[in-house]
Design an enzyme around this catalytic site. Structure first.
Site, mmCIF file in Angstrom:
data_model
loop_
_atom_site.group_PDB
_atom_site.id
_atom_site.type_symbol
_atom_site.label_atom_id
_atom_site.label_comp_id
_atom_site.label_asym_id
_atom_site.label_seq_id
_atom_site.Cartn_x
_atom_site.Cartn_y
_atom_site.Cartn_z
ATOM 1 N N GLU A 199 -17.419 -18.769 15.749
ATOM 2 C CA GLU A 199 -17.775 -17.372 15.502
ATOM 3 C C GLU A 199 -18.993 -16.898 16.285
ATOM 4 O O GLU A 199 -19.796 -16.127 15.759
ATOM 5 C CB GLU A 199 -18.003 -17.191 14.002
ATOM 6 C CG GLU A 199 -19.199 -17.964 13.393
ATOM 7 C CD GLU A 199 -18.864 -19.354 12.880
ATOM 8 O OE1 GLU A 199 -17.923 -19.978 13.407
ATOM 9 O OE2 GLU A 199 -19.559 -19.817 11.964
ATOM 10 N N HIS A 234 -10.187 -15.418 10.744
ATOM 11 C CA HIS A 234 -11.244 -16.306 10.245
ATOM 12 C C HIS A 234 -12.546 -16.099 11.032
ATOM 13 O O HIS A 234 -13.607 -15.883 10.445
ATOM 14 C CB HIS A 234 -10.784 -17.767 10.335
ATOM 15 C CG HIS A 234 -11.803 -18.734 9.843
ATOM 16 N ND1 HIS A 234 -11.833 -19.188 8.547
ATOM 17 C CD2 HIS A 234 -12.858 -19.327 10.466
ATOM 18 C CE1 HIS A 234 -12.849 -20.016 8.393
ATOM 19 N NE2 HIS A 234 -13.493 -20.128 9.544
ATOM 20 N N GLU A 235 -12.420 -16.146 12.344
ATOM 21 C CA GLU A 235 -13.646 -16.017 13.155
ATOM 22 C C GLU A 235 -14.228 -14.609 13.030
ATOM 23 O O GLU A 235 -15.442 -14.435 12.978
ATOM 24 C CB GLU A 235 -13.373 -16.378 14.619
ATOM 25 C CG GLU A 235 -12.821 -17.790 14.833
ATOM 26 C CD GLU A 235 -13.511 -18.888 14.032
ATOM 27 O OE1 GLU A 235 -14.717 -18.778 13.769
ATOM 28 O OE2 GLU A 235 -12.817 -19.855 13.654
ATOM 29 N N HIS A 267 -16.298 -14.215 9.921
ATOM 30 C CA HIS A 267 -17.651 -14.780 10.010
ATOM 31 C C HIS A 267 -18.680 -13.737 10.453
ATOM 32 O O HIS A 267 -19.888 -13.955 10.285
ATOM 33 C CB HIS A 267 -17.683 -15.935 11.012
ATOM 34 C CG HIS A 267 -17.367 -17.281 10.417
ATOM 35 N ND1 HIS A 267 -18.046 -17.805 9.348
ATOM 36 C CD2 HIS A 267 -16.449 -18.224 10.770
ATOM 37 C CE1 HIS A 267 -17.566 -19.017 9.067
ATOM 38 N NE2 HIS A 267 -16.586 -19.291 9.915
ATOM 39 N N GLU A 318 -18.350 -21.062 5.052
ATOM 40 C CA GLU A 318 -16.918 -21.277 5.305
ATOM 41 C C GLU A 318 -16.001 -20.875 4.146
ATOM 42 O O GLU A 318 -14.928 -20.333 4.373
ATOM 43 C CB GLU A 318 -16.675 -22.737 5.710
ATOM 44 C CG GLU A 318 -17.336 -23.140 7.029
ATOM 45 C CD GLU A 318 -16.872 -22.333 8.249
ATOM 46 O OE1 GLU A 318 -15.818 -21.678 8.202
ATOM 47 O OE2 GLU A 318 -17.612 -22.359 9.260
ATOM 48 N N ASP A 353 -22.483 -32.799 9.963
ATOM 49 C CA ASP A 353 -21.039 -32.693 10.155
ATOM 50 C C ASP A 353 -20.238 -33.484 9.128
ATOM 51 O O ASP A 353 -19.022 -33.302 9.032
ATOM 52 C CB ASP A 353 -20.648 -33.088 11.579
ATOM 53 C CG ASP A 353 -21.025 -31.983 12.562
ATOM 54 O OD1 ASP A 353 -21.439 -30.903 12.093
ATOM 55 O OD2 ASP A 353 -20.932 -32.201 13.781
ATOM 56 N N TYR A 396 -14.437 -25.410 2.901
ATOM 57 C CA TYR A 396 -13.492 -24.346 3.222
ATOM 58 C C TYR A 396 -12.628 -23.970 2.018
ATOM 59 O O TYR A 396 -12.601 -22.820 1.591
ATOM 60 C CB TYR A 396 -12.565 -24.785 4.370
ATOM 61 C CG TYR A 396 -13.229 -24.828 5.720
ATOM 62 C CD1 TYR A 396 -14.058 -25.892 6.083
ATOM 63 C CD2 TYR A 396 -13.040 -23.815 6.652
ATOM 64 C CE1 TYR A 396 -14.660 -25.942 7.328
ATOM 65 C CE2 TYR A 396 -13.646 -23.860 7.911
ATOM 66 C CZ TYR A 396 -14.453 -24.922 8.236
ATOM 67 O OH TYR A 396 -15.060 -24.956 9.465
HETATM 68 N N1 BES Z 1 -17.681 -22.364 12.264
HETATM 69 C C1 BES Z 1 -16.460 -23.073 12.270
HETATM 70 C C2 BES Z 1 -16.426 -24.221 13.217
HETATM 71 C C3 BES Z 1 -17.488 -25.282 13.015
HETATM 72 C C4 BES Z 1 -18.015 -25.574 11.784
HETATM 73 C C5 BES Z 1 -17.935 -25.988 14.113
HETATM 74 C C6 BES Z 1 -19.008 -26.533 11.649
HETATM 75 C C7 BES Z 1 -18.915 -26.955 13.978
HETATM 76 C C8 BES Z 1 -19.464 -27.221 12.741
HETATM 77 C C9 BES Z 1 -15.275 -22.152 12.563
HETATM 78 O O1 BES Z 1 -15.418 -20.881 12.036
HETATM 79 C C10 BES Z 1 -14.061 -22.728 11.909
HETATM 80 O O2 BES Z 1 -14.069 -22.849 10.724
HETATM 81 N N2 BES Z 1 -13.042 -23.049 12.689
HETATM 82 C C11 BES Z 1 -11.781 -23.534 12.183
HETATM 83 C C12 BES Z 1 -10.707 -22.561 12.516
HETATM 84 C C13 BES Z 1 -10.351 -21.632 11.469
HETATM 85 C C14 BES Z 1 -9.227 -20.760 11.938
HETATM 86 C C15 BES Z 1 -10.117 -22.224 10.113
HETATM 87 C C16 BES Z 1 -11.356 -24.777 12.909
HETATM 88 O O3 BES Z 1 -11.889 -25.049 13.961
HETATM 89 O O4 BES Z 1 -10.447 -25.441 12.425
HETATM 90 ZN ZN ZN Z 2 -15.292 -20.958 9.923
#
Ligand code: BES
Ligand code: ZN
Length: 619
Positions: free
Chosen positions: A288, A312-313, A316, A335, A392, A400
């Site tokens: 995002e 989703h993005e 954010h 999330e 992480d 989520y």
């Molecule tokens: N912000 C996240 C990605 C993220 C979170 C990167 C924590 C590094 C550390 C992003 O918004 C996300 O949740 N991406 C999801 C996709 C979404 C469509 C559910 C993904 O990458 O799966």
């Molecule tokens: Zn996200």
């Protein structure tokens, strides 16, 4: 004897005194500790960053300077910044060269850079270059791009990786504005999470400005041979030449989606909304980065069926970028809210029964996650404990899906209009601020719950926020569409052909559900027959292909392997490749997994490599 008692009692009193003091503190404004930054953000105010770097594809290095405009109201005599594998060349404070020092390197947090300052110091400039282990940077050779002509670079700063390409205070609670000048090879383009030009620069120099304060994890840069297409008055998409038309087609409804999001939770506050479609090795679905979301090409299916992932993005831009988790222990506030919001947007774009399928597939995933996390149940709490750990580890379905289910539970119990009013008010109240779990709980209690403790207990709020697993009042959705799929799968399993006139109407998600529950005992022949008609192995729809490969592995269906190999050779999205490699290892195909992984490892992002090294080489 007496004396001992005396000491003992004094000890109890002292202990009680501290405990009471702390409890009182907890009740009002609890002190939030961010364990993942070593910067002294509590003393120094970081107002603005001037970044000036050039991008060297040959050396795979960024080099230049970062200059911070600061205020030092507490008259600290040092300024501390996070760095990770950076080479520091020199440090200047208000035009004077200074002697700096570097701390002991921590494997996760990197190396703190300490710079002597005076109470009136204003500008701190650090000349530096990035290192070989820059976790945020992925350098691609031309062969690893879609067009195969020019190299490509992109950053992924969330959660604590911005420090590997900029010396910065790196915590989600520290916001600043920025300007940047980026020099790239002629003919290439740079984009950042900021206002910038959409035209090609003659001399390869690009200028950016981010006028709204953001935390370091939203700093982003991508450089490549990319083009731009407008999607409407305030949105557009960047992609490589061979992808740009497909991307523009897939995202054609962007302005409509923005309108829906705004009608739900208030104005979009970031000016333009652009996206860049990255090469297939991008490790995540989307990121995002404000004003410029980074998106995986695996959602480009040709039929707009995975476009809702962009919701989703986009969401954010409210939950996360506007109202930001104070620390990574509160990641669910970013999330979980975003998943809920994403599904509300999707419901407006499609309908409720469609979104119910998304909730259910995610619920199935969440059950598997909970099973996988049996040995670390404390990490199934929304409020995490990440002291001394890499943030992480919190990147699971708990944040989520458990997070989103919590909001859905509130919606079901208190009504949709109440929850919508609450969320709108919440985004306004905490706009450009941070939020932690306790502050959220207090705000919820004061507003939506009307300070009613009975409702607080009835809804089980405390358990939702602070205890393990799924509370008993976890909501479930209507399974009508999936029940119909289950019935058809059962008939097929007993030898009947699939009813074409029904399956023709199926969306991606009905197919994913159909595929997921094909038993391991179905056998390769049955799968081959299905594949002949529906061509799942070569599906251009990544959700369908990835679900199918897992079933193919479990059924030893060799016909899929060639396509699977191709998929793994190009796609880097962790959500897909981690389960495929794990399944290969689990089902006794570790040799093949190893062989493929050794071939394709270089295509994957450093963070995906970390996860996969563990799976492939420790088994
Ligand atoms: N912000 C996240 C990605 C993220 C979170 C990167 C924590 C590094 C550390 C992003 O918004 C996300 O949740 N991406 C999801 C996709 C979404 C469509 C559910 C993904 O990458 O799966
Ligand atoms: Zn996200």
């Amino acid at each position: 004897m007496k004396k001992k008692w005396h000491f003992f009692l004094a000890g109890v009193c002292l202990f009680a005194f501290i405990a009471c003091k702390n409890a009182a503190k907890q009740d009002s404004t609890i002190t939030v500790v961010d364990y993942h930054t070593q910067s002294n953000y509590n003393e120094i105010q970081f107002d603005h960053l001037n970044l000036n770097v050039s991008v060297d594809f040959e050396q795979q290095q960024l080099a230049g300077y970062a200059e911070w405009r600061i205020q030092n109201p507490q008259k600290a005599n040092e300024l501390k910044l996070d760095t990770y594998d950076l080479g520091i060349d020199s440090v200047w404070v208000d035009g004077q060269k200074k002697t700096y020092s570097l701390g002991i390197t921590d494997k996760e947090l990197g190396t703190v850079l300490s710079i002597p300052i005076a109470p009136e110091s204003k500008w701190v400039r650090i000349f530096y270059k990035t290192g070989k282990n820059a976790t945020a940077l992925q350098w691609l050779t031309p062969a690893q791009t879609a067009d195969k002509k020019a190299p490509f670079l992109y950053t992924q700063s969330e959660s604590i990786y911005a420090r590997s390409w900029i010396p910065t205070p790196d915590g989600p609670g520290i916001r600043f504005t920025y300007d940047a000048q980026v020099q790239v090879p002629k003919g290439m383009r740079a984009v950042m999470s900021a206002n910038g030009d959409t035209v090609l620069s003659e001399d390869g120099v690009y200028h950016f400005n981010m006028d709204i304060p953001i935390p370091a994890y939203l700093l982003a840069l991508a450089v490549g041979d990319i083009e731009f297409r407008s999607l409407g008055s305030r949105s557009g998409v960047f992609a490589e030449k061979s992808m740009i038309e497909k991307a523009a087609y897939e995202f054609a409804d962007m302005e409509k989606m923005m309108g829906i999001a705004e009608s739900l939770y208030g104005p979009y506050r970031w000016g333009r909304y652009d996206m860049i479609v990255l090469p297939p090795g991008f490790p995540i679905g989307g990121m995002e980065n404000p004003k410029m979301n980074f998106i995986t090409p695996t959602i480009i299916s040709g039929d707009k069926s995975l476009f809702n992932l962009v919701a989703h993005e986009l969401a954010h831009s409210w939950s996360g970028n506007l109202v930001t988790n104070a620390t990574w222990e509160d990641f669910w506030l970013n999330e979980g809210f975003t998943v809920y919001f994403e599904r509300r947007i999707t419901e407006e774009m499609f309908d409720a029964s469609y979104v119910d399928m998304l909730w259910e597939l995610a619920y199935q995933d969440l059950q598997l996650t909970l099973e996988d996390m049996k040995d670390s149940p404390h990490d199934t709490r929304l409020k995490l404990d990440l002291k001394g750990r890499n943030p992480d580890v919190g990147l699971t379905d708990i944040a989520y899906e458990k997070g989103a289910l919590f909001i859905k539970m509130l919606e079901n119990a208190l009504g949709r209009s109440a929850i919508d009013d609450f969320l709108k008010q919440y985004f306004d109240h905490f706009a450009f601020k941070t939020i932690h779990t306790k502050a959220f709980e207090d705000y919820l209690f004061q507003t939506l719950l009307n300070q009613d403790s009975t409702i607080y207990h009835q809804l089980n709020i405390h358990d939702w926020l602070y205890t393990e697993g799924l509370p008993h009042n976890t909501p479930r959705v209507d399974l009508k569409r999936f029940n119909a799929v289950d019935a058809i799968r059962h008939e097929w399993m007993s030898g009947k052909p699939l009813p074409n006139q029904v399956t023709q109407q199926w969306s991606t998600y009905e197919w994913v559900h159909f595929i997921r529950f094909i038993p391991d005992t179905m056998g390769a022949n049955a799968l081959a027959a299905l594949d002949k008609t529906y061509k799942f192995s070569q599906s251009g729809n990544s959700e369908i292909a990835a679900a199918w490969y897992l079933i193919a592995i479990r059924n030893h269906y060799e016909g899929a392997y060639g396509y699977m190999e191709h998929f793994l050779s190009t796609v880097g999205r962790r959500k897909f490749i981690v389960p495929i490699y794990s399944e290969l290892v689990k089902k006794g195909a570790s040799m093949r997994a190893k062989e493929w992984y050794n071939q394709f490892r270089a295509n994957y992002h450093p963070l995906a490599q970390q996860t996969l090294d563990e799976i492939i080489f420790n088994n």
